[in-house]
Write an enzyme that holds these catalytic residues in place. Sequence first.
Site, PDB file in Angstrom:
ATOM      1  N   SER A   1       0.815  -1.199   0.000  1.00  0.00           N
ATOM      2  CA  SER A   1       0.000   0.000   0.000  1.00  0.00           C
ATOM      3  C   SER A   1       0.854   1.255   0.000  1.00  0.00           C
ATOM      4  O   SER A   1       1.652   1.464  -0.903  1.00  0.00           O
ATOM      5  CB  SER A   1      -0.970  -0.051   1.179  1.00  0.00           C
ATOM      6  OG  SER A   1      -2.114   0.704   0.897  1.00  0.00           O
TER       7      SER A   1
ATOM      8  N   ASP B   1      -9.209  -5.282  -5.340  1.00  0.00           N
ATOM      9  CA  ASP B   1      -8.803  -4.267  -4.366  1.00  0.00           C
ATOM     10  C   ASP B   1      -9.622  -3.001  -4.600  1.00  0.00           C
ATOM     11  O   ASP B   1      -9.449  -2.314  -5.608  1.00  0.00           O
ATOM     12  CB  ASP B   1      -7.308  -3.975  -4.521  1.00  0.00           C
ATOM     13  CG  ASP B   1      -6.750  -3.127  -3.378  1.00  0.00           C
ATOM     14  OD1 ASP B   1      -7.538  -2.438  -2.701  1.00  0.00           O
ATOM     15  OD2 ASP B   1      -5.516  -3.157  -3.178  1.00  0.00           O
TER      16      ASP B   1
ATOM     17  N   HIS C   1      -7.548  -5.876  -0.623  1.00  0.00           N
ATOM     18  CA  HIS C   1      -6.306  -5.210  -0.223  1.00  0.00           C
ATOM     19  C   HIS C   1      -5.556  -6.094   0.780  1.00  0.00           C
ATOM     20  O   HIS C   1      -5.578  -5.857   1.996  1.00  0.00           O
ATOM     21  CB  HIS C   1      -6.681  -3.865   0.404  1.00  0.00           C
ATOM     22  CG  HIS C   1      -5.576  -2.865   0.450  1.00  0.00           C
ATOM     23  ND1 HIS C   1      -4.964  -2.368  -0.679  1.00  0.00           N
ATOM     24  CD2 HIS C   1      -4.975  -2.242   1.496  1.00  0.00           C
ATOM     25  CE1 HIS C   1      -4.050  -1.485  -0.332  1.00  0.00           C
ATOM     26  NE2 HIS C   1      -4.019  -1.404   0.982  1.00  0.00           N
TER      27      HIS C   1
END
Length: 664
Positions: A210, A316, A347
């Site tokens: 991320s 995601d 995610h």
Amino acid sequence: MPIAARSIRTRFRSLRSPARARLLVVAVAAALTAVFLTPLGAQAARAKESRPVYSYANAIRESVWVDTGLDEDRDGRTDRVAVDIVRPREPAAQGRRVPVIMDASPYYSCCGRGNESQLKTYDAQGDVVQMPLFYDNYFVPRGYAFIGVDLAGTNRSDGCVDIGGPSDVASAKAVVDWLNGRARGYTTRTGTQRAAASWSNGRTGMIGKSWDGTIANGVAATGVEGLKTIVPISSISSWYDYYFAKGAPLYDSGPDWLSNYVESPQAQAHCAAVQQELVDGAPRTGDWTPLWSGRDYAAEAGKVRASVFVVHGMQDLNVRTKNFGQWWDALAAHGVERKIWLSQTGHVDPFDYRRADWVATLHQWFDHYLLGYDNGIERQPMADVERHPDQWSTDRSWPPAGTRDAVLRPLPGAAPGVGGLGTTAAPAGASETFTDDPAVDETGWAAAVDRPTAEKAGFLSKPLTQDLRLSGSSRVTVTATPTTTSAHLSAVLVDLGPDTIRDYAGAGAGILTGTDRTCWGDSTAGDSACYKVTSAAKKAVDYTVFSRGWADLGHYAGGTGRPLTPGTPYTITLDLHATDHVVPAGHRLALIVAGTDRDLIDPPASRPTLTLDLTRTAANLPLVGGVRAFVKATSGTPARVAPALSHPAGVAGPRPATPVPGER
């Protein structure tokens, strides 16, 4: 430089004097000894895998503060970022240098890393005790140093968080420079005693999920020397595309909120000016501004020197997959060496959906690019794609050979809002009309795709006679006439037919977390290498939304939005998110065009009715086999046909409650 065995043999054959031969044997032996002392020499070229031969318990743990050269917090001195280091003691004692694996993150103190939200912990001397995640436990015994960098404005670092901007990227890049002798490091946050990275050979790999992986993308896009590889997981390539989709807001907050979320108390007290710059530079209009230009790494892909191992969940809905798609395409255009894993998850880190294979592959990747081992990782298939929960396929290249854009066109049907999808153009004057309903999302549209409803227009192919694979990024061009001065549009691709998929919209974004643990590396009392096991969270469905895209119709002319004139047609292209999906024989492919996709984009100021001009609306899809594959797959009657969607089931609640790039 490695000494080739063939060269050595040739030199021996050319000798005429035994004395000269003995002297040369000694010289060559000395040269080989020197080469073998470095993992980048001939020994490394023959080696296949680094081994855990060094003590993790006895590893050196230290902290260094690296000067970024910036003064983002305006306190009159340049900002220093905290670098927590865990490295093997034995190579340093032998005068040997080691490569570095680095995770630069804003989450080490505020939010935690990984599925178990681990934080850094420190001893009384301020040295790190627990380093989140398994990287240090596993790789330090194998001859790597691992360093965790606190991004500027977070944890123990100076400066301000600027959401992927110059401060974020510079705070990590400065560490790569320090590892290569080009930046200054200090033993304390404010002192003058210098710290040199004499133990490092400068070869650095960055990894992270991320925001962490996003910074890896950003640093690679500077072309910094010494960065040999990056492994961005579920990461952003353009921060605009994290917050907006052609002007349509994806979240109800901006980068100023996210900055405040992760900043240290010191940064919150001194970074008001940077906060205001984030507010002013990211208007909720969705307009493109200079702030976004400075956070668009894909535009700088031509500077990337490092190899790139991209990992992303195809479902995601936090860091949406347009980010990996445009990054991948830009890297490919510039010939960057690369590899990709695509899962069915949301995610989620691959450590939590394919653990053993991930650790083994990552081990090979770093051994090759940081230690120079000839283990063949670069000759393995480029892509791994999850087809069903825990079932993977591979491709030598990605998108696979034979993938070509196919233009598919919506066709009017017998019932309003339920049309066909084919290769021929709709007849002149054909149209479909729908009214934006912000209370309905893509799963609601898909559940009723074969029935007339007021809030969407659906277009279905014939049942497929053979599998149809879509691989890459799609585009849908729409010509729509609104009844109000504002309108948002959504386009989604749906696989109509029964399947069992990962429940990407569930609490675990596709995984279930158990109670047992497996261990990956060595542990100490303060830093365990053991993590809770995970398994696939599965859901039986009658349809799967596998790609989507959005736009504000007011941005039809480019980066600046403008009010619409009711009754006037506008044309805009929606960028659908990259994916790799096989629609099986017996299923149907559907395109849905609608207004607000509830919970995935915010609604416009008005509630328009939109009329689609079907003659000027088309989908451009990357199909393996191109348009011929679609024509062949929709010809005749398939051996098995998916049942009608009388009581369809799909996922629900597709968006996490708190959108933060480092969390599910």
